[in-house]
Design an enzyme around this catalytic site. Sequence first.
Site, PDB file in Angstrom:
ATOM      1  N   GLY A 121       0.739  -1.452   0.378  1.00  0.00           N
ATOM      2  CA  GLY A 121       0.038   0.096  -0.031  1.00  0.00           C
ATOM      3  C   GLY A 121       0.649   1.343  -0.234  1.00  0.00           C
ATOM      4  CB  ILE A 156       3.200   1.711   4.683  1.00  0.00           C
ATOM      5  CG1 ILE A 156       2.240   3.351   5.530  1.00  0.00           C
ATOM      6  CG2 ILE A 156       4.900   2.005   5.417  1.00  0.00           C
ATOM      7  CD1 ILE A 156       2.170   3.249   7.199  1.00  0.00           C
ATOM      8  CG  HIS A 173       2.170   3.518  17.577  1.00  0.00           C
ATOM      9  ND1 HIS A 173       1.202   2.176  17.459  1.00  0.00           N
ATOM     10  CD2 HIS A 173       1.928   3.809  15.909  1.00  0.00           C
ATOM     11  CE1 HIS A 173      -0.046   2.761  16.444  1.00  0.00           C
ATOM     12  NE2 HIS A 173       0.991   3.204  15.688  1.00  0.00           N
ATOM     13  NE  ARG A 182      -2.874  -0.348  14.111  1.00  0.00           N
ATOM     14  CZ  ARG A 182      -3.173   0.918  13.304  1.00  0.00           C
ATOM     15  NH1 ARG A 182      -1.081   1.124  13.045  1.00  0.00           N
ATOM     16  NH2 ARG A 182      -4.292   1.729  12.427  1.00  0.00           N
ATOM     17  CD  GLU A 202       0.756  -0.335  20.312  1.00  0.00           C
ATOM     18  OE1 GLU A 202       0.613   0.936  19.966  1.00  0.00           O
ATOM     19  OE2 GLU A 202       1.325  -0.136  18.744  1.00  0.00           O
TER      20      GLU A 202
END
Length: 314
Positions: free
Chosen positions: A146, A148, A275, A227, A256
Amino acid sequence: MSLIIASQMEADFNRRLGQHPCAPTLIDVAEDEPWTAAGEADILLARPSQAWRQSLHARPHIWPGRLKWVYSASAGVDFYPDWLLDAPLVTCGRGVASEEIADYVVAAIYAYAKNLEAVTARSRAQWVHAPLGRVSGTTIGIVGLGAIGCSVARRGLALGAQVIGVRRVGTQSGLTGVELVRDIETLVGRADHIVIAVPATPETRNLFDAALLAKVKPGAHLINVARGTVIDQPALVDALDHGPLGFATLDVTEPEPLPEGHILYTHPQVRLTPHISSNHTLVRHRLLEKVQGDLTRFVRGEKPTDIVDRARGY
């Protein structure tokens, strides 16, 4: 068209959005119950705040109310309850931070390959030859091409690496020089650096399980900027402790933050960051430009960009 936008963004962002030619009215959102804005707003500009994650599973009776459109400031919508997608239109901030995240990935690749801290001389006795790893000539494997993944791929090619990728749909990578391989098992078996850039969906949960991790190239470096749910964390630790995985750079975990004392905080073959790869506070201007452009399309009766597919979950 007179629009009321309920926004979870900061005051300066809202002020500048309010200057859009359609002259929208910006209203505040209740931080503990942002969904209640559905009762008075046409558009909800949402960010993945804790209130969404902690919300009840049952859809509130007010939802989606008078909302015509929900705009997620984040690229992923997995942080929100499933009923968010019951709104007539949901779009996301896909691509806003892709360049920043790709820079993080390249930094991680070089940090692992060169490991300059380990060879830094702090005395004459440490002035000794030490071989450094290479990036040029290595293979970077990208799971998910995608926004990224494509940004990472372009950088990898510029660095002289071979870039291979796997994607959910399509038989072409879409990028000259990037080889699309037939399956993820082939990719992890060939790549020196494995970059995870897929959305969090039921299909990608624990995608990197013990069986897949056992197939990685010995000494490979795993980088997760997607993720935490995409990796089976106990299986990851086992693959680091007993092979074949050599190192892991993790910007995301599940949950997280991790609980105090978790092994990933101190594992010698793990670099853990909280993150931060999106560098989101420094790309707010890109998000603003994207929202403004989509708002222009919306008032013209055109479709905004990056509409979330309810069936796919991204």
